[in-house]
Design a protein around this motif. Structure first.
Motif, mmCIF file in Angstrom:
data_model
loop_
_atom_site.group_PDB
_atom_site.id
_atom_site.type_symbol
_atom_site.label_atom_id
_atom_site.label_comp_id
_atom_site.label_asym_id
_atom_site.label_seq_id
_atom_site.Cartn_x
_atom_site.Cartn_y
_atom_site.Cartn_z
ATOM 1 N N LYS A 55 -1.469 6.004 1.865
ATOM 2 C CA LYS A 55 -1.898 4.695 1.425
ATOM 3 C C LYS A 55 -2.403 4.761 -0.010
ATOM 4 O O LYS A 55 -3.175 5.654 -0.367
ATOM 5 N N GLU A 71 4.814 -0.833 7.022
ATOM 6 C CA GLU A 71 3.696 -0.035 6.517
ATOM 7 C C GLU A 71 3.255 1.010 7.547
ATOM 8 O O GLU A 71 3.037 2.187 7.210
ATOM 9 N N GLN A 72 3.142 0.605 8.810
ATOM 10 C CA GLN A 72 2.758 1.541 9.859
ATOM 11 C C GLN A 72 3.798 2.645 10.014
ATOM 12 O O GLN A 72 3.456 3.824 10.186
ATOM 13 N N PHE A 73 5.064 2.279 9.949
ATOM 14 C CA PHE A 73 6.135 3.276 10.024
ATOM 15 C C PHE A 73 6.015 4.281 8.880
ATOM 16 O O PHE A 73 6.199 5.488 9.074
ATOM 17 N N LYS A 81 3.656 -5.334 8.027
ATOM 18 C CA LYS A 81 2.772 -4.352 8.648
ATOM 19 C C LYS A 81 3.544 -3.316 9.456
ATOM 20 O O LYS A 81 3.144 -2.152 9.551
ATOM 21 N N GLY A 82 4.658 -3.750 10.055
ATOM 22 C CA GLY A 82 5.468 -2.796 10.807
ATOM 23 C C GLY A 82 6.062 -1.739 9.903
ATOM 24 O O GLY A 82 6.076 -0.543 10.243
ATOM 25 N N TYR A 125 3.302 5.256 7.295
ATOM 26 C CA TYR A 125 2.217 6.193 7.583
ATOM 27 C C TYR A 125 2.662 7.234 8.618
ATOM 28 O O TYR A 125 2.345 8.423 8.494
ATOM 29 N N GLU A 126 3.397 6.788 9.615
ATOM 30 C CA GLU A 126 3.876 7.708 10.644
ATOM 31 C C GLU A 126 4.835 8.750 10.076
ATOM 32 O O GLU A 126 4.943 9.856 10.602
ATOM 33 N N GLN A 127 5.495 8.397 8.987
ATOM 34 C CA GLN A 127 6.432 9.315 8.341
ATOM 35 C C GLN A 127 5.763 10.162 7.262
ATOM 36 O O GLN A 127 6.444 10.931 6.570
ATOM 37 N N ASN A 134 0.793 -1.246 0.000
ATOM 38 C CA ASN A 134 0.000 0.000 0.000
ATOM 39 C C ASN A 134 0.815 1.282 0.000
ATOM 40 O O ASN A 134 0.266 2.363 0.193
#
Length: 329
Positions: A159, A149-151, A146-147, A153-155, A123
């Motif tokens: 998506k 991907e989450q990182f 997923k880790g 988004y935090e940066q 994504n």
């Protein structure tokens, strides 16, 4: 949290190509870069990338020619292919795995040996830029799934749907037989690996891919693995690979090529030896392709592969060339 400086005076870049009875030495399609053979005249700036990715290498050259860093050049260069939905082997529009998910892998390495990597990332259209954030903003080298991907988004990464209408239709067609095979042809390149030297003589590299089409879910190849798909040492040079990543990983291919250059081999000689090492472990096999690309501190380049068809693009003051590997294992 700023990433710790963990490797001094080392950098990465690699890509691999090769198969059974054909090993390749590179010959320029156009004018040969004479300066690269003159040990007293380093060629800089210069950028090379696997395959004939003209737009990607042109973007990297634009940055280098304006005095930018090799790190910025390789990141921005490979991002061009990550954004090109017509390139169905890299980034957005890449072919999915067997479950229909587009999963991306990428790594990046700078002149000081700092590096970052993401594997099995979904994504997010620009995994190479996430890899750079891993390098610069975390104490880690690799983030996965997923880790990662989450990182992202935090940066601040957004998506995106990575499966295009074209790749979706191809996937639906593939499901009718669900046959897994690695096709050996010019179109079957699943990687862009890029190496650059800037005006200061500093080397950086990046590698990004969507991996093999219809791979098993969770499969990761050599492209995001530092030392396999990419390696850079600022005192020596850099290497990158393309092709069947499992075989490159087994010999830590890009690191091997840089070490061979450290021992005095030219980029061409080192790439040839890298392919031979792989083939020595695969006697009587000719069903896969591997290709290596390398550059040394002087700006000399070389490439070698198993089967014919591997090319690389080069931009420097001496000219802009598509070099075809015309001898092979």
């Amino acid at each position: 949290m700023k990433r710790r400086k963990f490797l001094k005076n080392s950098t990465t870049g690699t890509a691999a190509l090769m198969t059974a009875p054909l090993l390749a030495s590179c010959k320029d399609e156009n004018t040969k870069n004479k300066g690269a053979n003159d040990k007293s005249t380093p060629v800089r700036p210069i950028v090379v990338c696997t395959w004939n990715f003209k737009n990607a290498s042109a973007k990297a050259w634009e940055i280098l020619d304006a005095g930018g860093s090799s790190l910025d050049a390789v990141e921005q260069g490979v991002r061009v292919e990550e954004a090109d939905v017509t390139n169905e082997t890299v980034g957005k529009g890449g072919r999915p795995d067997r479950d229909g998910n587009v999963t991306l892998d990428a790594c990046i390495m700078d002149k000081d040996g700092n590096c970052g990597s993401v594997v099995y990332l979904q994504n997010i259209a620009h995994p190479v830029s996430v890899a750079r954030k891993v390098m610069e903003e975390t104490p880690h080298i690799i983030l996965a799934g997923k880790g990662a991907e989450q990182f992202a988004y935090e940066q601040g990464f957004k998506k995106e749907e990575l499966l295009t209408e074209s790749t979706r239709k191809q996937y639906e067609e593939w499901k009718k037989n669900s046959k897994y095979e690695t096709i050996i042809n010019i179109e079957n390149h699943d990687t862009i690996g890029m190496l650059a030297i800037d005006k200061n003589g500093d080397i950086a590299g990046a590698c990004t891919t969507s991996g093999m089409a219809y791979k098993m879910a969770g499969r990761v190849g050599d492209s995001p693995i530092i030392g396999a798909g990419l390696y850079v040492d600022n005192e020596v040079g850099g290497a990158t690979a393309t092709g069947v990543g499992e075989e490159v990983i087994r010999t830590v291919g890009s690191f091997l090529i840089v070490e061979l250059m450290r021992q005095g081999k030219s980029p061409q000689e080192a790439c040839e030896e890298g392919v031979k090492r792989i083939m020595a472990k695969n006697k009587d096999r000719n069903d896969f392709q591997i290709g290596f690309l390398a550059i040394n501190k002087q700006g000399e380049t070389g490439g070698y592969c198993v089967h014919p068809g591997f090319t690389y693009r080069e931009f420097s003051k001496a000219g802009h060339m598509n070099n075809e590997v015309t001898s092979f294992y």
